[in-house]
Design a protein around this motif. Sequence first.
Motif, short mmCIF file in Angstrom:
data_model
loop_
_atom_site.label_atom_id
_atom_site.label_comp_id
_atom_site.label_asym_id
_atom_site.label_seq_id
_atom_site.Cartn_x
_atom_site.Cartn_y
_atom_site.Cartn_z
N HIS A 150 0.72 -1.22 -0.07
CA HIS A 150 -0.04 0.00 0.03
C HIS A 150 0.79 1.29 -0.01
N TRP A 151 0.63 2.30 -1.02
CA TRP A 151 1.41 3.41 -0.86
C TRP A 151 0.83 4.50 -0.23
N HIS A 152 1.54 5.50 0.04
CA HIS A 152 0.88 6.75 0.72
C HIS A 152 0.53 7.85 -0.36
N GLY A 153 -0.64 8.33 0.12
CA GLY A 153 -1.29 9.41 -0.61
C GLY A 153 -1.90 8.89 -1.94
N THR A 154 -2.19 9.72 -2.75
CA THR A 154 -2.83 9.13 -4.33
C THR A 154 -1.90 8.85 -5.27
N VAL A 155 -2.34 7.96 -6.27
CA VAL A 155 -1.37 7.62 -7.40
C VAL A 155 -1.15 8.88 -8.29
N LYS A 156 0.18 8.97 -8.45
CA LYS A 156 0.52 10.25 -9.43
C LYS A 156 0.28 9.76 -10.74
N TRP A 157 -0.22 10.29 -11.62
CA TRP A 157 -0.41 10.02 -12.98
C TRP A 157 0.46 10.90 -13.91
N GLN A 158 1.49 10.38 -14.81
CA GLN A 158 2.27 11.23 -15.61
C GLN A 158 1.27 12.24 -16.59
N SER A 159 0.47 11.41 -16.99
CA SER A 159 -0.55 12.09 -18.13
C SER A 159 -0.95 13.07 -17.65
N LYS A 160 -1.28 13.47 -16.30
CA LYS A 160 -1.76 14.67 -15.76
C LYS A 160 -0.84 15.83 -15.31
N ARG A 161 0.43 15.59 -15.58
CA ARG A 161 1.60 16.28 -15.34
C ARG A 161 2.24 16.94 -16.42
N THR A 162 1.61 16.90 -17.73
CA THR A 162 2.42 17.33 -18.70
C THR A 162 2.53 19.01 -18.74
N PRO A 163 1.84 19.84 -18.01
CA PRO A 163 2.27 21.36 -17.78
C PRO A 163 3.45 21.60 -17.23
N LEU A 164 3.84 20.54 -16.20
CA LEU A 164 4.94 20.79 -15.40
C LEU A 164 6.11 20.37 -16.27
N TYR A 165 6.11 19.21 -17.27
CA TYR A 165 7.05 18.99 -18.12
C TYR A 165 7.30 19.93 -19.20
N GLU A 166 6.24 20.66 -19.52
CA GLU A 166 6.50 21.78 -20.66
C GLU A 166 7.28 22.94 -20.11
N ASP A 167 6.82 23.25 -18.66
CA ASP A 167 7.40 24.50 -18.22
C ASP A 167 8.93 24.20 -17.73
N THR A 168 9.35 22.92 -17.61
CA THR A 168 10.56 22.63 -17.45
C THR A 168 11.30 22.84 -18.78
N LEU A 169 10.78 22.31 -19.88
CA LEU A 169 11.50 22.48 -21.28
C LEU A 169 11.61 24.03 -21.41
N GLN A 170 10.60 24.84 -20.96
CA GLN A 170 10.89 26.57 -21.21
C GLN A 170 12.05 26.98 -20.22
N GLN A 171 12.07 26.23 -19.21
CA GLN A 171 13.32 26.72 -18.42
C GLN A 171 14.60 26.46 -19.08
N LEU A 172 14.68 25.36 -19.56
CA LEU A 172 15.93 24.97 -19.97
C LEU A 172 16.13 25.58 -21.43
N ARG A 173 15.10 25.99 -22.12
CA ARG A 173 15.36 26.76 -23.21
C ARG A 173 15.77 28.02 -23.04
N LYS A 174 15.35 28.62 -22.08
CA LYS A 174 15.83 30.17 -21.44
C LYS A 174 17.20 30.02 -20.96
N GLN A 175 17.61 28.93 -20.56
CA GLN A 175 18.94 28.73 -20.22
C GLN A 175 20.13 28.49 -21.25
N GLY A 176 19.58 28.11 -22.71
CA GLY A 176 20.52 28.07 -23.53
C GLY A 176 20.94 26.34 -23.65
N LEU A 177 19.96 25.55 -22.97
CA LEU A 177 20.34 24.19 -22.74
C LEU A 177 19.48 22.98 -23.61
#
Length: 297
Positions: free
Chosen positions: A78-105
């Motif tokens: 049994h796990w703690h908390g609710t199940v985390k679904w990656q398919s519902k976290r895509t805005p976070l991934y896109e924000d990270t790509l924007q961060q890396l783009r601004k860093q020139g990476l």
Amino acid sequence: MGPPPITLESAKPYIGRFAPSPSGPLHFGSLVCALGSFLDARAHGGHWLLRMEDLDPPREAPGAAARILSALEAHGLHWHGTVKWQSKRTPLYEDTLQQLRKQGLLYPCYCSRNQIRQSGGHNNSRCRTVNPGKGTCALRLVCAGGEELFLDIWHGEQRQYIRDDTLLKRRDGLYAYQLAVVVDDISLGITHVVRGADLLETTGAQIRLFGALSAAPPVFGHLPLVMGPGGRQKLSKQNRAPAVDNANAAGNLCTALAFLGFHVPASLAQEMPETILNWAATHWQRHQVDRHNRQLH
């Protein structure tokens, strides 16, 4: 040359996780991994989270996610908390790509797999030479070159040369595993990643991405793989490994503990999963884990 080896323990409270992909049901090899990560978290007074890595719809099997959750519950994992679904976290991934783009990476890559294979690897300078700059593109992190050093719980000091610029978003528009796993581990505060040894070789590139995002990497530990017939390939969903039998949860847990290297009293096989897990958490010692990949006997 990368940074000094990362120390094994974190000063933060232990937060571990199990992160299956819903490409098939839970098989015995996955159960071993789930059990090992669960016990390491529990033995260290930590939390154990569950994340469903459902970012690749073409590879998902209908109903597999529900079957995985049901199997874990049947085995008392049994796990703690609710199940985390990656398919519902895509805005976070896109924000990270924007961060890396601004860093020139971050840069667009139009190379085909065949081009990458023929050139012997992938990095920014080579990509700029062969890229036509047209059509759909992938996104890659500027990171090739140098070594990453880290300590693995069971495999000791590791030196991994970062040969390729890491793929973060695929040409088909799907977010790559390396991006999602690192972003999620940062977001969820994961301090310990206990997983199968097939992912050991990806760890250096992940640590490089943690660094690009100014985040401390977790402690890594890679458990032995259960090998299939002939011992050449691990048991996997892709190789159609059979699902664990939920009706035999006690037997499965005892067999998995034995595979990990623990001497399990025969009487435990007659107990409920919770009793078995209580015994296992009390007796869990990292040094007892047999880290060698092998077939189940």
